[in-house]
Design an enzyme around this catalytic site. Structure first.
Site, mmCIF file in Angstrom:
data_model
loop_
_atom_site.group_PDB
_atom_site.id
_atom_site.type_symbol
_atom_site.label_atom_id
_atom_site.label_comp_id
_atom_site.label_asym_id
_atom_site.label_seq_id
_atom_site.Cartn_x
_atom_site.Cartn_y
_atom_site.Cartn_z
ATOM 1 N N PHE A 122 0.854 -1.190 0.000
ATOM 2 C CA PHE A 122 0.000 0.000 0.000
ATOM 3 C C PHE A 122 0.887 1.236 0.000
ATOM 4 O O PHE A 122 1.857 1.309 0.772
ATOM 5 C CB PHE A 122 -0.888 0.017 1.252
ATOM 6 C CG PHE A 122 -1.651 1.294 1.406
ATOM 7 C CD1 PHE A 122 -2.835 1.509 0.722
ATOM 8 C CD2 PHE A 122 -1.164 2.319 2.222
ATOM 9 C CE1 PHE A 122 -3.536 2.708 0.845
ATOM 10 C CE2 PHE A 122 -1.847 3.518 2.342
ATOM 11 C CZ PHE A 122 -3.038 3.706 1.652
ATOM 12 N N PHE A 155 9.259 5.184 1.055
ATOM 13 C CA PHE A 155 9.179 4.292 2.232
ATOM 14 C C PHE A 155 8.081 3.240 2.094
ATOM 15 O O PHE A 155 7.309 3.015 3.029
ATOM 16 C CB PHE A 155 8.886 5.100 3.522
ATOM 17 C CG PHE A 155 9.920 6.095 3.924
ATOM 18 C CD1 PHE A 155 11.223 6.031 3.450
ATOM 19 C CD2 PHE A 155 9.598 7.114 4.827
ATOM 20 C CE1 PHE A 155 12.183 6.953 3.862
ATOM 21 C CE2 PHE A 155 10.544 8.040 5.245
ATOM 22 C CZ PHE A 155 11.836 7.958 4.751
ATOM 23 N N ILE A 156 7.981 2.585 0.945
ATOM 24 C CA ILE A 156 6.884 1.628 0.769
ATOM 25 C C ILE A 156 7.333 0.210 1.106
ATOM 26 O O ILE A 156 8.218 -0.355 0.449
ATOM 27 C CB ILE A 156 6.294 1.722 -0.655
ATOM 28 C CG1 ILE A 156 5.901 3.173 -0.963
ATOM 29 C CG2 ILE A 156 5.120 0.758 -0.819
ATOM 30 C CD1 ILE A 156 4.991 3.846 0.066
ATOM 31 N N ARG A 267 21.905 -15.626 34.810
ATOM 32 C CA ARG A 267 23.058 -14.747 35.058
ATOM 33 C C ARG A 267 23.319 -14.608 36.564
ATOM 34 O O ARG A 267 22.421 -14.157 37.301
ATOM 35 C CB ARG A 267 22.779 -13.362 34.434
ATOM 36 C CG ARG A 267 23.813 -12.313 34.737
ATOM 37 C CD ARG A 267 25.112 -12.596 34.047
ATOM 38 N NE ARG A 267 26.056 -11.488 34.226
ATOM 39 C CZ ARG A 267 27.353 -11.579 33.970
ATOM 40 N NH1 ARG A 267 27.860 -12.719 33.509
ATOM 41 N NH2 ARG A 267 28.138 -10.542 34.144
ATOM 42 N N GLN A 278 15.446 -7.413 43.785
ATOM 43 C CA GLN A 278 14.097 -6.854 43.639
ATOM 44 C C GLN A 278 14.004 -5.844 42.482
ATOM 45 O O GLN A 278 12.973 -5.764 41.806
ATOM 46 C CB GLN A 278 13.668 -6.193 44.942
ATOM 47 C CG GLN A 278 12.164 -6.006 45.009
ATOM 48 C CD GLN A 278 11.714 -5.366 46.302
ATOM 49 O OE1 GLN A 278 12.273 -4.348 46.739
ATOM 50 N NE2 GLN A 278 10.714 -5.941 46.929
ATOM 51 N N GLY A 340 22.249 -6.289 30.565
ATOM 52 C CA GLY A 340 23.489 -5.568 30.843
ATOM 53 C C GLY A 340 24.322 -5.401 29.580
ATOM 54 O O GLY A 340 23.767 -5.234 28.476
ATOM 55 N N GLU A 364 2.253 3.916 10.048
ATOM 56 C CA GLU A 364 0.776 3.945 10.110
ATOM 57 C C GLU A 364 0.272 5.008 11.092
ATOM 58 O O GLU A 364 -0.670 4.792 11.851
ATOM 59 C CB GLU A 364 0.205 2.562 10.423
ATOM 60 C CG GLU A 364 0.431 1.629 9.248
ATOM 61 C CD GLU A 364 -0.394 0.373 9.289
ATOM 62 O OE1 GLU A 364 -1.506 0.391 9.845
ATOM 63 O OE2 GLU A 364 0.075 -0.631 8.735
HETATM 64 C C1 LIG Z 1 10.142 1.384 7.681
HETATM 65 C C2 LIG Z 1 8.975 2.191 7.177
HETATM 66 C C3 LIG Z 1 7.974 1.565 6.447
HETATM 67 C C4 LIG Z 1 6.906 2.297 5.939
HETATM 68 N N1 LIG Z 1 5.950 1.668 5.164
HETATM 69 C C5 LIG Z 1 5.017 2.428 4.519
HETATM 70 C C6 LIG Z 1 4.120 1.836 3.566
HETATM 71 O O1 LIG Z 1 4.151 0.615 3.333
HETATM 72 N N2 LIG Z 1 3.252 2.646 2.912
HETATM 73 C C7 LIG Z 1 3.172 3.992 3.137
HETATM 74 O O2 LIG Z 1 2.364 4.661 2.499
HETATM 75 N N3 LIG Z 1 3.999 4.573 4.054
HETATM 76 C C8 LIG Z 1 4.913 3.842 4.736
HETATM 77 N N4 LIG Z 1 5.767 4.429 5.639
HETATM 78 C C9 LIG Z 1 5.637 5.846 5.927
HETATM 79 C C10 LIG Z 1 5.189 6.163 7.356
HETATM 80 O O3 LIG Z 1 3.830 5.881 7.536
HETATM 81 C C11 LIG Z 1 5.568 7.613 7.656
HETATM 82 O O4 LIG Z 1 6.987 7.643 7.769
HETATM 83 C C12 LIG Z 1 4.925 8.168 8.908
HETATM 84 O O5 LIG Z 1 3.537 8.335 8.723
HETATM 85 C C13 LIG Z 1 5.516 9.510 9.341
HETATM 86 O O6 LIG Z 1 5.688 10.382 8.278
HETATM 87 P P1 LIG Z 1 7.112 11.103 8.059
HETATM 88 O O7 LIG Z 1 8.143 10.051 8.093
HETATM 89 O O8 LIG Z 1 7.047 11.963 6.879
HETATM 90 O O9 LIG Z 1 7.298 11.987 9.359
HETATM 91 P P2 LIG Z 1 6.797 13.508 9.529
HETATM 92 O O10 LIG Z 1 5.356 13.581 9.193
HETATM 93 O O11 LIG Z 1 7.734 14.406 8.840
HETATM 94 O O12 LIG Z 1 6.939 13.685 11.114
HETATM 95 C C14 LIG Z 1 8.175 14.076 11.730
HETATM 96 C C15 LIG Z 1 7.890 14.316 13.215
HETATM 97 O O13 LIG Z 1 6.931 15.379 13.364
HETATM 98 C C16 LIG Z 1 5.822 14.934 14.128
HETATM 99 N N5 LIG Z 1 4.592 15.560 13.622
HETATM 100 C C17 LIG Z 1 4.208 15.701 12.323
HETATM 101 N N6 LIG Z 1 3.001 16.296 12.258
HETATM 102 C C18 LIG Z 1 2.606 16.484 13.542
HETATM 103 C C19 LIG Z 1 1.435 17.044 14.150
HETATM 104 N N7 LIG Z 1 0.410 17.513 13.424
HETATM 105 N N8 LIG Z 1 1.377 17.058 15.506
HETATM 106 C C20 LIG Z 1 2.397 16.581 16.256
HETATM 107 N N9 LIG Z 1 3.514 16.056 15.756
HETATM 108 C C21 LIG Z 1 3.617 16.007 14.412
HETATM 109 C C22 LIG Z 1 5.810 13.418 13.946
HETATM 110 O O14 LIG Z 1 5.128 12.768 15.015
HETATM 111 C C23 LIG Z 1 7.287 13.094 13.904
HETATM 112 O O15 LIG Z 1 7.764 12.982 15.216
HETATM 113 C C24 LIG Z 1 6.823 3.696 6.199
HETATM 114 C C25 LIG Z 1 7.823 4.312 6.947
HETATM 115 C C26 LIG Z 1 8.894 3.586 7.424
HETATM 116 C C27 LIG Z 1 9.963 4.301 8.207
#
Ligand SMILES: Cc1cc2nc3c(=O)[nH]c(=O)nc-3n(C[C@H](O)[C@H](O)[C@H](O)COP(=O)(O)OP(=O)(O)OC[C@H]3O[C@@H](n4cnc5c(N)ncnc54)[C@H](O)[C@@H]3O)c2cc1C
Length: 384
Positions: A122, A155-156, A267, A278, A340, A364
């Site tokens: 997706f 990033f798909i 360990r 504890q 550790g 997601e």
């Molecule tokens: C290994 C991997 C697999 C993935 N697989 C898929 C896939 O199969 N299909 C697909 O479509 N996508 C995929 N993604 C994309 C993924 O869903 C996005 O990386 C994710 O939604 C975050 O978007 P971004 O990386 O652009 O971060 P950004 O949106 O740039 O966010 C950066 C930071 O800002 C914060 N931020 C952004 N907006 C707000 C807001 N309004 N309020 C508070 N904080 C905010 C975020 O929480 C984060 O900490 C994948 C990503 C990775 C890393």
């Protein structure tokens, strides 16, 4: 805790555990090191019908649902979250088709996904559209008998490995959130190619790639739902897929707890096994309690999805993903602490679990964005 699983649920959980222990465990460190896609394991999962758990019998599935999928994902993640992700994303790539696709499209593609002959993926994310999916730039322009797709997805998961892709693209830029549509695109379609494979911190047994569309022709029959429904279907997709991320988180945390418990009994320091201290006991107690709470929330959310009693489950599915993924990060970090110094070394499994767990707080919907969703749903609530 007793979760009152039925016969199908117990059977798929057991099958997934057997594959995880017999086929994944011996190769997980190697997969993490080499970053190779686990095709041999995908084949075992296909041979045991586990790709069909979330699909109806009429399309070759086992007629389970979200809970059955979560049970399989949890068991695979207990051993390797990278392999679990490669498996689970086939559901992400097929849910939109199952819910909104034409009968013709479903009959054409779902049996191959259910049998595991073909993987699905997706794609909505782009370089400038992560959390803000409304900022996507990929276009689908109407042409004779179909659409021309242009743009790049970033990033798909399963990119390049999957044969079947659900792609979100703009059919009408002027309409904003109502201007996007979902399309079914096959791997070998002319104009569809793959960019670089990402080098990742964790889940290295899964593939993450760019998808590139250059005048890629998609027939009009391959639209999923209607023009303009792309973001509606995406929001719905994440509502029903987020319990699966919760299950990934519960699984990796469970694997880390079991490893830490075992190590703490063996360990010896100051003449005693470290589990007799504890401070270590309380860490283990908190880890186990957090995992059970996360599991209960994930299963309850999955059951709510499957019951179909309420279509809007955005609140619960955000809650279970946020809670379980935060638990996974805490538990895997504490597991490294209990090991550790050796916990920091690649000879032991917990550093990989900690690296793997991090992604569950990001994809997601990041946990920050999902807390926004939870807060906004709470503001709308008139009664509890
Ligand atoms: C290994 C991997 C697999 C993935 N697989 C898929 C896939 O199969 N299909 C697909 O479509 N996508 C995929 N993604 C994309 C993924 O869903 C996005 O990386 C994710 O939604 C975050 O978007 P971004 O990386 O652009 O971060 P950004 O949106 O740039 O966010 C950066 C930071 O800002 C914060 N931020 C952004 N907006 C707000 C807001 N309004 N309020 C508070 N904080 C905010 C975020 O929480 C984060 O900490 C994948 C990503 C990775 C890393």
């Amino acid at each position: 805790m007793e979760y009152f699983l039925n016969d199908l649920q117990k059977a798929v959980k057991q099958m997934a555990r057997t594959i995880a222990e017999e086929k994944i465990l011996p190769v997980r460190a190697e997969l993490d090191e080499t970053e190779e896609f686990p095709w041999a394991i995908m084949k075992y999962l296909a041979d045991t019908d586990l790709f069909g758990v979330w699909l109806p019998e009429e399309y070759g599935g086992l007629s389970g649902g979200c809970l059955e999928l979560c049970l399989v994902v949890e068991e695979l993640s207990r051993v390797c979250l990278g392999v679990a992700t490669s498996y689970a994303v086939s559901s992400l790539g097929s849910f939109t088709l199952l819910e909104y696709g034409s009968e013709e499209l479903k009959r054409k593609y779902l049996p191959d996904i259910a049998s595991g002959r073909k993987l699905a993926a997706f794609a909505v994310t782009e370089a400038e559209a992560g959390s803000d999916i409304g900022a996507i730039k990929t276009t689908a322009t109407r042409t004779n008998g179909g659409y021309l797709l242009n743009g790049t997805k970033q990033f798909i998961t399963n990119g390049g490995e999957a044969e079947i892709y659900t792609i979100i693209a703009l059919t009408d830029k002027a309409k904003g959130p109502r201007g996007a549509s979902a399309f079914l695109v096959e791997k070998d379609t002319p104009g569809f190619s793959f960019g670089r494979k990402e080098k990742k911190m964790g889940i290295r047994a899964s593939t993450t790639r760019e998808l590139v569309f250059e005048d890629c022709f998609v027939p009009e029959g391959n639209i999923i739902g209607r023009e303009g429904m792309g973001f509606i279907t995406t929001i719905r997709l994440f509502d029903i897929s987020r319990p699966g991320i919760g299950a990934e988180a519960v699984g990796v945390a469970q694997g880390a707890l079991e490893a830490a418990l075992d190590y703490a009994k063996k360990r010896i320091q100051f003449g005693h096994p470290i589990i007799s201290f504890q401070a270590v006991q309380h860490m283990l107690a908190n880890m186990a309690t957090d995992i059970e709470a996360a599991r209960a929330l994930v299963y309850a959310t999955a059951r709510t999805v499957d019951s179909g009693v309420r279509r809007n489950i955005g609140l619960e599915s955000a809650m279970c993903k946020v809670f379980a993924s935060d638990v996974a990060m805490r538990v895997t970090t504490d597991a490294v602490q209990i090991f550790g110094g050796v916990g920091y070394m690649r000879d032991y499994p917990v550093e990989k679990m900690m690296r793997d767990a991090k992604i569950t707080q990001i994809y997601e919907g990041t946990n920050q964005v999902l807390r926004n969703v939870i807060a906004s749903e709470l503001r709308k609530k008139k009664a509890f």
